[in-house]
Design a protein around this motif. Structure first.
Motif, PDB file in Angstrom:
ATOM      1  N   PHE A 125      -9.549   0.360  13.930  1.00  0.00           N
ATOM      2  CA  PHE A 125      -8.211   0.166  14.476  1.00  0.00           C
ATOM      3  C   PHE A 125      -7.705   1.466  15.101  1.00  0.00           C
ATOM      4  O   PHE A 125      -8.137   2.557  14.738  1.00  0.00           O
ATOM      5  CB  PHE A 125      -7.224  -0.215  13.365  1.00  0.00           C
ATOM      6  N   PHE A 156      -7.845   6.712   7.363  1.00  0.00           N
ATOM      7  CA  PHE A 156      -7.327   7.239   8.619  1.00  0.00           C
ATOM      8  C   PHE A 156      -7.991   8.554   9.000  1.00  0.00           C
ATOM      9  O   PHE A 156      -8.389   9.351   8.146  1.00  0.00           O
ATOM     10  CB  PHE A 156      -5.818   7.497   8.502  1.00  0.00           C
ATOM     11  N   GLY A 157      -8.046   8.785  10.303  1.00  0.00           N
ATOM     12  CA  GLY A 157      -8.379  10.099  10.806  1.00  0.00           C
ATOM     13  C   GLY A 157      -7.145  10.983  10.769  1.00  0.00           C
ATOM     14  O   GLY A 157      -6.052  10.539  10.402  1.00  0.00           O
ATOM     15  N   THR A 158      -7.305  12.234  11.176  1.00  0.00           N
ATOM     16  CA  THR A 158      -6.212  13.198  11.118  1.00  0.00           C
ATOM     17  C   THR A 158      -5.240  13.074  12.276  1.00  0.00           C
ATOM     18  O   THR A 158      -4.202  13.714  12.287  1.00  0.00           O
ATOM     19  CB  THR A 158      -6.749  14.630  11.061  1.00  0.00           C
ATOM     20  N   ASP A 212      -9.152  -3.646   1.349  1.00  0.00           N
ATOM     21  CA  ASP A 212      -8.060  -3.750   2.312  1.00  0.00           C
ATOM     22  C   ASP A 212      -7.487  -2.397   2.727  1.00  0.00           C
ATOM     23  O   ASP A 212      -6.728  -2.319   3.687  1.00  0.00           O
ATOM     24  CB  ASP A 212      -6.925  -4.618   1.749  1.00  0.00           C
ATOM     25  N   LYS A 213      -7.801  -1.345   1.999  1.00  0.00           N
ATOM     26  CA  LYS A 213      -7.179  -0.062   2.340  1.00  0.00           C
ATOM     27  C   LYS A 213      -7.724   0.452   3.648  1.00  0.00           C
ATOM     28  O   LYS A 213      -8.837   0.134   4.078  1.00  0.00           O
ATOM     29  CB  LYS A 213      -7.430   0.962   1.236  1.00  0.00           C
ATOM     30  N   LEU A 214      -6.905   1.260   4.309  1.00  0.00           N
ATOM     31  CA  LEU A 214      -7.290   1.875   5.562  1.00  0.00           C
ATOM     32  C   LEU A 214      -7.659   3.338   5.325  1.00  0.00           C
ATOM     33  O   LEU A 214      -6.985   4.037   4.570  1.00  0.00           O
ATOM     34  CB  LEU A 214      -6.145   1.792   6.575  1.00  0.00           C
ATOM     35  N   LEU A 230       0.458  -0.701  14.569  1.00  0.00           N
ATOM     36  CA  LEU A 230      -0.869  -1.043  15.061  1.00  0.00           C
ATOM     37  C   LEU A 230      -0.861  -1.113  16.583  1.00  0.00           C
ATOM     38  O   LEU A 230      -0.004  -1.764  17.179  1.00  0.00           O
ATOM     39  CB  LEU A 230      -1.292  -2.393  14.479  1.00  0.00           C
ATOM     40  N   TYR A 240       0.844  -1.196   0.000  1.00  0.00           N
ATOM     41  CA  TYR A 240       0.000   0.000   0.000  1.00  0.00           C
ATOM     42  C   TYR A 240       0.882   1.248   0.000  1.00  0.00           C
ATOM     43  O   TYR A 240       1.929   1.276   0.652  1.00  0.00           O
ATOM     44  CB  TYR A 240      -0.872   0.047   1.267  1.00  0.00           C
ATOM     45  N   GLU A 258     -14.203  -2.593  10.094  1.00  0.00           N
ATOM     46  CA  GLU A 258     -13.255  -2.945  11.152  1.00  0.00           C
ATOM     47  C   GLU A 258     -12.562  -1.649  11.546  1.00  0.00           C
ATOM     48  O   GLU A 258     -12.206  -0.839  10.701  1.00  0.00           O
ATOM     49  CB  GLU A 258     -12.237  -3.966  10.649  1.00  0.00           C
ATOM     50  N   GLN A 264      -2.544  16.845   8.160  1.00  0.00           N
ATOM     51  CA  GLN A 264      -3.650  16.014   7.693  1.00  0.00           C
ATOM     52  C   GLN A 264      -3.391  14.551   8.029  1.00  0.00           C
ATOM     53  O   GLN A 264      -2.293  14.166   8.396  1.00  0.00           O
ATOM     54  CB  GLN A 264      -3.830  16.195   6.189  1.00  0.00           C
ATOM     55  N   GLY A 265      -4.436  13.768   7.901  1.00  0.00           N
ATOM     56  CA  GLY A 265      -4.298  12.344   8.137  1.00  0.00           C
ATOM     57  C   GLY A 265      -3.663  11.644   6.949  1.00  0.00           C
ATOM     58  O   GLY A 265      -3.319  12.271   5.952  1.00  0.00           O
ATOM     59  N   LEU A 310       4.834   4.174  12.218  1.00  0.00           N
ATOM     60  CA  LEU A 310       3.437   3.954  12.539  1.00  0.00           C
ATOM     61  C   LEU A 310       3.232   2.458  12.793  1.00  0.00           C
ATOM     62  O   LEU A 310       3.699   1.621  12.021  1.00  0.00           O
ATOM     63  CB  LEU A 310       2.585   4.408  11.358  1.00  0.00           C
ATOM     64  N   TYR A 319      -3.712   7.492  15.720  1.00  0.00           N
ATOM     65  CA  TYR A 319      -4.576   7.564  14.548  1.00  0.00           C
ATOM     66  C   TYR A 319      -5.640   6.474  14.631  1.00  0.00           C
ATOM     67  O   TYR A 319      -5.323   5.300  14.826  1.00  0.00           O
ATOM     68  CB  TYR A 319      -3.779   7.363  13.258  1.00  0.00           C
ATOM     69  N   GLN A 322     -11.375   0.066   8.168  1.00  0.00           N
ATOM     70  CA  GLN A 322     -11.268  -0.773   6.980  1.00  0.00           C
ATOM     71  C   GLN A 322     -12.670  -1.216   6.597  1.00  0.00           C
ATOM     72  O   GLN A 322     -13.381  -1.795   7.417  1.00  0.00           O
ATOM     73  CB  GLN A 322     -10.385  -1.983   7.222  1.00  0.00           C
ATOM     74  N   ARG A 353      -7.082  -3.461  17.572  1.00  0.00           N
ATOM     75  CA  ARG A 353      -8.202  -3.541  16.636  1.00  0.00           C
ATOM     76  C   ARG A 353      -9.429  -3.980  17.399  1.00  0.00           C
ATOM     77  O   ARG A 353      -9.311  -4.724  18.383  1.00  0.00           O
ATOM     78  CB  ARG A 353      -7.893  -4.507  15.502  1.00  0.00           C
ATOM     79  N   TYR A 357      -3.896   3.116  15.471  1.00  0.00           N
ATOM     80  CA  TYR A 357      -2.472   3.052  15.184  1.00  0.00           C
ATOM     81  C   TYR A 357      -1.777   4.120  16.021  1.00  0.00           C
ATOM     82  O   TYR A 357      -2.361   5.163  16.334  1.00  0.00           O
ATOM     83  CB  TYR A 357      -2.204   3.317  13.702  1.00  0.00           C
ATOM     84  N   TYR A 378       0.488   5.360   0.954  1.00  0.00           N
ATOM     85  CA  TYR A 378      -0.309   6.409   1.588  1.00  0.00           C
ATOM     86  C   TYR A 378       0.490   7.712   1.511  1.00  0.00           C
ATOM     87  O   TYR A 378       1.713   7.707   1.379  1.00  0.00           O
ATOM     88  CB  TYR A 378      -0.595   6.091   3.061  1.00  0.00           C
TER      89      TYR A 378
END
Lengths: 116, 108
Positions: free
Chosen positions: B34, B98-100, B94-96, B46, A33, B32, A41-42, B44, B86, B90, B49, B36, A35
């Motif tokens: 999580f 995220f929040g800020t 599969d991508k996550l 995990l 992946y 789902e 920002q997130g 970063l 963070y 999901q 979850r 992080y 990102y």
């Protein structure tokens, strides 16, 4: 064992130049992946690889962005004609091919890109 | 639309105080969730979850589907908890998302 590695760790470039960012996933991880995290920002999802194919490119912000992956290993994210708004930390993550459920994503240290 | 909201950019507490880092999400299905964490000069990683329902480093998080929240809690903060946290979602891919992020500062 070694984790996800990314290179370079820092890249400063001039507006209009092309850049290539590299990601080496954990050995055996088929999913990879990319990102992006801009200041304040997130993390924004860019693209996802399963093996060599990219089933989800929905996060690529423009056609200046492209990525490829060879042999279920190294991936390269290329940004053409960079703009100042491309300045960000670019993070790569990989995960193992477990059946069903969530496969934990392991992150690299990131590449900090600064476009002047 | 899929979205994760962390309303606090910074949360400062003293050692031993309770901590709650807020996370709300928007998703039409059953996601789902999580948490992080990124410690200073580290990657970063995990933290926990929701499916595992476990406590990691004293932190817990309960998924509240009615309130679409997944707040992270710890009854007694420690200085080593200082980090960026963070919340991530999901969905059916599969991508996550995220929040800020929320920066937690724990003062001695």
């Amino acid at each position: 064992g070694a984790g996800v590695s990314q290179s370079p760790s820092n890249k400063v470039t001039e507006k209009g130049k092309d850049v290539e960012l590299r990601c080496d996933p954990i050995s055996g991880h088929t999913a990879l992946y990319w990102y992006r995290q801009r200041l304040g920002q997130g993390l924004e999802f860019l693209i996802y690889f399963q093996g060599n194919s990219a089933p989800d490119k929905s996060g690529l912000p423009s056609d200046r962005f492209s990525a490829e992956r060879t042999g279920e290993s190294v991936s390269t994210l290329t940004i053409q004609r960079t703009q100042q708004e491309d300045s960000a930390v670019y993070l790569c993550a990989s995960s193992a091919p477990l059946a069903g459920g969530y496969n934990e994503q392991f992150f690299g240290p990131g590449t900090r890109l600064t476009v002047l | 639309a899929q979205r994760v909201t962390q309303p606090e950019k910074l949360l400062s507490v003293f050692k031993g105080a309770p901590v709650e880092l807020k996370c709300n999400y928007s998703y039409s299905g059953s996601p789902e969730l999580f948490w992080y964490v990124q410690y200073s000069r580290q990657r970063l990683q995990l933290l926990l979850r929701h499916i595992s329902r476990e406590s990691i480093k004293g932190f817990t998080a309960d998924l509240n589907k009615g309130e679409t929240s997944f707040h992270l809690k710890k009854p007694f903060a420690q200085e080593e908890d200082s980090a960026m946290y963070y919340c991530a979602l999901q969905g059916n891919t599969d991508k996550l998302i995220f929040g800020t992020g929320t920066r937690l500062q724990v003062f001695p």
